[in-house]
Design a protein around this motif. Structure first.
Motif, PDB file in Angstrom:
ATOM      1  N   GLY A  83       0.844  -1.193   0.000  1.00  0.00           N
ATOM      2  CA  GLY A  83       0.000   0.000   0.000  1.00  0.00           C
ATOM      3  C   GLY A  83       0.875   1.237   0.000  1.00  0.00           C
ATOM      4  O   GLY A  83       2.033   1.183   0.389  1.00  0.00           O
ATOM      5  N   ARG A  84       0.309   2.346  -0.441  1.00  0.00           N
ATOM      6  CA  ARG A  84       1.075   3.595  -0.501  1.00  0.00           C
ATOM      7  C   ARG A  84       0.181   4.759  -0.124  1.00  0.00           C
ATOM      8  O   ARG A  84      -1.048   4.689  -0.223  1.00  0.00           O
ATOM      9  N   ASP A  85       0.813   5.861   0.283  1.00  0.00           N
ATOM     10  CA  ASP A  85       0.027   7.039   0.639  1.00  0.00           C
ATOM     11  C   ASP A  85      -0.349   7.861  -0.590  1.00  0.00           C
ATOM     12  O   ASP A  85      -1.410   8.471  -0.641  1.00  0.00           O
ATOM     13  N   LYS A  86       0.515   7.867  -1.604  1.00  0.00           N
ATOM     14  CA  LYS A  86       0.247   8.573  -2.867  1.00  0.00           C
ATOM     15  C   LYS A  86       1.249   8.083  -3.902  1.00  0.00           C
ATOM     16  O   LYS A  86       2.302   7.550  -3.539  1.00  0.00           O
ATOM     17  N   PRO A  87       0.979   8.251  -5.182  1.00  0.00           N
ATOM     18  CA  PRO A  87       1.941   7.835  -6.201  1.00  0.00           C
ATOM     19  C   PRO A  87       3.305   8.502  -5.982  1.00  0.00           C
ATOM     20  O   PRO A  87       3.395   9.713  -5.816  1.00  0.00           O
ATOM     21  N   GLY A  88       4.339   7.670  -5.918  1.00  0.00           N
ATOM     22  CA  GLY A  88       5.694   8.179  -5.715  1.00  0.00           C
ATOM     23  C   GLY A  88       6.016   8.513  -4.271  1.00  0.00           C
ATOM     24  O   GLY A  88       7.111   8.967  -3.971  1.00  0.00           O
ATOM     25  N   GLY A  89       5.078   8.265  -3.349  1.00  0.00           N
ATOM     26  CA  GLY A  89       5.278   8.613  -1.944  1.00  0.00           C
ATOM     27  C   GLY A  89       5.831   7.455  -1.131  1.00  0.00           C
ATOM     28  O   GLY A  89       6.626   6.651  -1.616  1.00  0.00           O
ATOM     29  N   ASP A  90       5.389   7.385   0.104  1.00  0.00           N
ATOM     30  CA  ASP A  90       5.789   6.318   1.007  1.00  0.00           C
ATOM     31  C   ASP A  90       4.900   5.101   0.792  1.00  0.00           C
ATOM     32  O   ASP A  90       3.702   5.237   0.554  1.00  0.00           O
ATOM     33  N   ALA A  91       5.493   3.923   0.923  1.00  0.00           N
ATOM     34  CA  ALA A  91       4.740   2.672   0.781  1.00  0.00           C
ATOM     35  C   ALA A  91       5.131   1.725   1.905  1.00  0.00           C
ATOM     36  O   ALA A  91       6.209   1.855   2.495  1.00  0.00           O
ATOM     37  N   ILE A  92       4.242   0.793   2.190  1.00  0.00           N
ATOM     38  CA  ILE A  92       4.565  -0.284   3.118  1.00  0.00           C
ATOM     39  C   ILE A  92       4.209  -1.602   2.451  1.00  0.00           C
ATOM     40  O   ILE A  92       3.319  -1.673   1.609  1.00  0.00           O
ATOM     41  N   CYS A  93       4.934  -2.610   2.854  1.00  0.00           N
ATOM     42  CA  CYS A  93       4.763  -3.938   2.292  1.00  0.00           C
ATOM     43  C   CYS A  93       4.736  -4.931   3.449  1.00  0.00           C
ATOM     44  O   CYS A  93       5.602  -4.894   4.316  1.00  0.00           O
ATOM     45  N   ILE A  94       3.722  -5.783   3.467  1.00  0.00           N
ATOM     46  CA  ILE A  94       3.618  -6.851   4.451  1.00  0.00           C
ATOM     47  C   ILE A  94       3.689  -8.165   3.670  1.00  0.00           C
ATOM     48  O   ILE A  94       2.882  -8.394   2.766  1.00  0.00           O
ATOM     49  N   VAL A  95       4.648  -8.999   4.033  1.00  0.00           N
ATOM     50  CA  VAL A  95       4.902 -10.230   3.296  1.00  0.00           C
ATOM     51  C   VAL A  95       4.875 -11.426   4.243  1.00  0.00           C
ATOM     52  O   VAL A  95       5.456 -11.358   5.326  1.00  0.00           O
ATOM     53  N   SER A  96       4.226 -12.501   3.830  1.00  0.00           N
ATOM     54  CA  SER A  96       4.289 -13.781   4.541  1.00  0.00           C
ATOM     55  C   SER A  96       5.146 -14.728   3.720  1.00  0.00           C
ATOM     56  O   SER A  96       4.984 -14.817   2.490  1.00  0.00           O
ATOM     57  N   LEU A  97       6.032 -15.428   4.392  1.00  0.00           N
ATOM     58  CA  LEU A  97       6.900 -16.409   3.745  1.00  0.00           C
ATOM     59  C   LEU A  97       6.585 -17.798   4.273  1.00  0.00           C
ATOM     60  O   LEU A  97       6.085 -17.949   5.390  1.00  0.00           O
ATOM     61  N   ASP A  98       6.924 -18.814   3.485  1.00  0.00           N
ATOM     62  CA  ASP A  98       6.696 -20.186   3.915  1.00  0.00           C
ATOM     63  C   ASP A  98       7.711 -20.656   4.947  1.00  0.00           C
ATOM     64  O   ASP A  98       7.482 -21.654   5.622  1.00  0.00           O
ATOM     65  N   GLU A  99       8.840 -19.976   5.055  1.00  0.00           N
ATOM     66  CA  GLU A  99       9.883 -20.367   5.993  1.00  0.00           C
ATOM     67  C   GLU A  99      10.586 -19.123   6.529  1.00  0.00           C
ATOM     68  O   GLU A  99      10.398 -18.035   5.981  1.00  0.00           O
ATOM     69  N   PRO A 100      11.362 -19.258   7.570  1.00  0.00           N
ATOM     70  CA  PRO A 100      12.057 -18.088   8.128  1.00  0.00           C
ATOM     71  C   PRO A 100      13.051 -17.496   7.128  1.00  0.00           C
ATOM     72  O   PRO A 100      13.651 -18.210   6.321  1.00  0.00           O
ATOM     73  N   MET A 101      13.215 -16.183   7.197  1.00  0.00           N
ATOM     74  CA  MET A 101      14.178 -15.497   6.345  1.00  0.00           C
ATOM     75  C   MET A 101      15.534 -15.448   7.053  1.00  0.00           C
ATOM     76  O   MET A 101      15.632 -14.927   8.160  1.00  0.00           O
ATOM     77  N   PRO A 102      16.575 -15.982   6.415  1.00  0.00           N
ATOM     78  CA  PRO A 102      17.909 -15.899   7.011  1.00  0.00           C
ATOM     79  C   PRO A 102      18.364 -14.444   7.158  1.00  0.00           C
ATOM     80  O   PRO A 102      17.987 -13.575   6.358  1.00  0.00           O
ATOM     81  N   GLU A 103      19.175 -14.175   8.141  1.00  0.00           N
ATOM     82  CA  GLU A 103      19.660 -12.814   8.390  1.00  0.00           C
ATOM     83  C   GLU A 103      20.397 -12.242   7.181  1.00  0.00           C
ATOM     84  O   GLU A 103      20.280 -11.062   6.879  1.00  0.00           O
ATOM     85  N   ALA A 104      21.143 -13.081   6.474  1.00  0.00           N
ATOM     86  CA  ALA A 104      21.877 -12.599   5.295  1.00  0.00           C
ATOM     87  C   ALA A 104      20.916 -12.063   4.231  1.00  0.00           C
ATOM     88  O   ALA A 104      21.197 -11.050   3.583  1.00  0.00           O
ATOM     89  N   VAL A 105      19.767 -12.713   4.063  1.00  0.00           N
ATOM     90  CA  VAL A 105      18.776 -12.245   3.084  1.00  0.00           C
ATOM     91  C   VAL A 105      18.103 -10.981   3.601  1.00  0.00           C
ATOM     92  O   VAL A 105      17.843 -10.051   2.830  1.00  0.00           O
ATOM     93  N   MET A 106      17.859 -10.918   4.906  1.00  0.00           N
ATOM     94  CA  MET A 106      17.268  -9.710   5.500  1.00  0.00           C
ATOM     95  C   MET A 106      18.156  -8.502   5.233  1.00  0.00           C
ATOM     96  O   MET A 106      17.669  -7.419   4.897  1.00  0.00           O
TER      97      MET A 106
END
Length: 75
Positions: free
Chosen positions: A35-58
């Motif tokens: 979602g975003r506040d306006k075109p070209g503005g701030d956005a947020i992303c919420i993601v679900s993964l099937d497994e934990p994300m390794p720190e290196a990928v984070m």
């Protein structure tokens, strides 16, 4: 149970880069909400993964050009 919160700039390329990074790391995205506040503005992303994300990928997510902040979510 494996979720990620990302705050990013709403600029072209974020979704593609994020998806490529997950695929290259062998991480499957279960859900992806953006979602975003306006075109070209701030956005947020919420993601679900099937497994934990390794720190290196984070760290790679945090290094993406549009990313302002990225954190794991725990409930």
């Amino acid at each position: 149970p494996h979720m990620l919160f990302v705050r990013n700039a709403d600029k072209p390329g974020f979704i593609g880069r994020f998806g490529m990074l997950m695929g290259e790391a062998g991480l499957n995205i279960a859900t992806f909400n953006l979602g975003r506040d306006k075109p070209g503005g701030d956005a947020i992303c919420i993601v679900s993964l099937d497994e934990p994300m390794p720190e290196a990928v984070m760290e790679q997510v945090r290094a993406l050009p549009q990313v302002v902040r990225a954190n794991r979510l725990a409930f």
